[in-house]
Write an enzyme that holds these catalytic residues in place. Sequence first.
Site, short mmCIF file in Angstrom:
data_model
loop_
_atom_site.label_atom_id
_atom_site.label_comp_id
_atom_site.label_asym_id
_atom_site.label_seq_id
_atom_site.Cartn_x
_atom_site.Cartn_y
_atom_site.Cartn_z
CG ASP A 133 -1.95 -1.14 1.20
OD1 ASP A 133 -1.95 -1.94 0.25
OD2 ASP A 133 -2.75 -1.23 2.15
CG HIS A 160 -11.23 0.92 0.40
ND1 HIS A 160 -11.25 -0.40 0.80
CD2 HIS A 160 -10.28 1.51 1.17
CE1 HIS A 160 -10.36 -0.58 1.77
NE2 HIS A 160 -9.76 0.55 2.01
CG HIS A 218 -14.84 -0.14 1.86
ND1 HIS A 218 -14.15 -0.25 3.04
CD2 HIS A 218 -14.82 -1.38 1.30
CE1 HIS A 218 -13.72 -1.49 3.18
NE2 HIS A 218 -14.10 -2.20 2.14
CG HIS A 230 -8.38 5.08 3.06
ND1 HIS A 230 -9.32 4.86 4.04
CD2 HIS A 230 -7.86 3.86 2.76
CE1 HIS A 230 -9.36 3.57 4.34
NE2 HIS A 230 -8.48 2.93 3.56
CE LYS A 262 -3.93 -4.45 1.24
NZ LYS A 262 -4.63 -3.39 2.00
CB CYS A 267 -1.92 -3.04 5.28
SG CYS A 267 -3.64 -2.49 5.18
C1 VGL Z 1 -4.51 0.58 5.78
C2 VGL Z 1 -6.06 1.48 7.16
C3 VGL Z 1 -7.04 1.35 6.21
C4 VGL Z 1 -3.07 0.19 5.56
C5 VGL Z 1 -5.47 0.41 4.79
O1 VGL Z 1 -2.64 0.11 4.40
O2 VGL Z 1 -2.37 -0.04 6.58
N1 VGL Z 1 -4.81 1.11 6.95
N2 VGL Z 1 -6.73 0.81 5.02
ZN ZN Z 2 -8.19 0.88 3.49
#
Ligand code: VGL
Ligand code: ZN
Length: 202
Positions: A11, A51, A55, A84, A109, A154
Site C-alpha cells: 500500500d 475501496h 465502503h 481513502h 484488496k 496492513c
Molecule cells: C490501511 C487502514 C485502512 C493500511 C489500509 O494500508 O495499513 N490502513 N486501510
Molecule cells: Zn483501506
Amino acid sequence: MTADSALIVIDLQTDFCPGGRLAVAGGDEIAPLVNALQAEHGAVVLTQDWHPAEHASFAANHPGAEPFSMTEAAYGPQVLWPVHCVQGTPGAAFHPDLATERADLVIRKGFRPAIDSYSAFFENDHETPTGLAGYLRERGIADLTFCGLATDFCVRWSAVDAARLGFRATVRLDACRAIDLDGSLAPALEEMRAAGVRLLEG
Ligand code: VGL
Ligand code: ZN
C-alpha cells in the site's frame, strides 16, 4: 538475490503519504529504500488498497461516526477510517516515487463494500482469500520480505498471515512507517514476533 524470494510492497499509495487522506507520517520517505530492495528479490508484488466509495470502513458511510472511532462489523471490531484509496482516484494511485515497472503482480484488496482487507492474503474475516498465497506457491516462492504502509495495520496483518500460511516472513521495519493509532505499533510488533515473523531494522 534469491529466485525464490519475493518483496511484497504494501500500500505505498498517495493517500497514505503526507498530503493524502489517511497520511502516515514519513510514508513517502521509504520509497527510495523500497525501490532499492526490489533488486534483492526474484519477484516483486505490490498491493493496492482499492475501496469503492460506499465502503463500510469509511466513517463517512456511518452517520454520526467520527474517523478513527470503532464499530462492530459482522467479522469483529473495525476501525472507521477517513475516506481513502477510492478506486480510480489519484489518492489510490501508487506514490509517484515508487518504482512500479519491476512488479510482477499488483494485488488489489478492500474492493468488497462490506468487508475491509488489511492483509494481502485474507480479508478481515480471515477467511476470504485474495489469491496471493496460491500465486506465490505456484511460483515456488517461500521467502517473503514485507515493507510499506502501515506497519501496524496492513503490513502487520500481511506478515502474520504469511507466517501462519507457512511462508518465511521478514519485515523490513526501516522500509515501513506506522499509523500508531492509540499505541497500536507496540502490540503489532509483539504479535508479529510471536507469529514467527523476523523483524529487521536494516
Ligand atoms: C490501511 C487502514 C485502512 C493500511 C489500509 O494500508 O495499513 N490502513 N486501510
Ligand atoms: Zn483501506
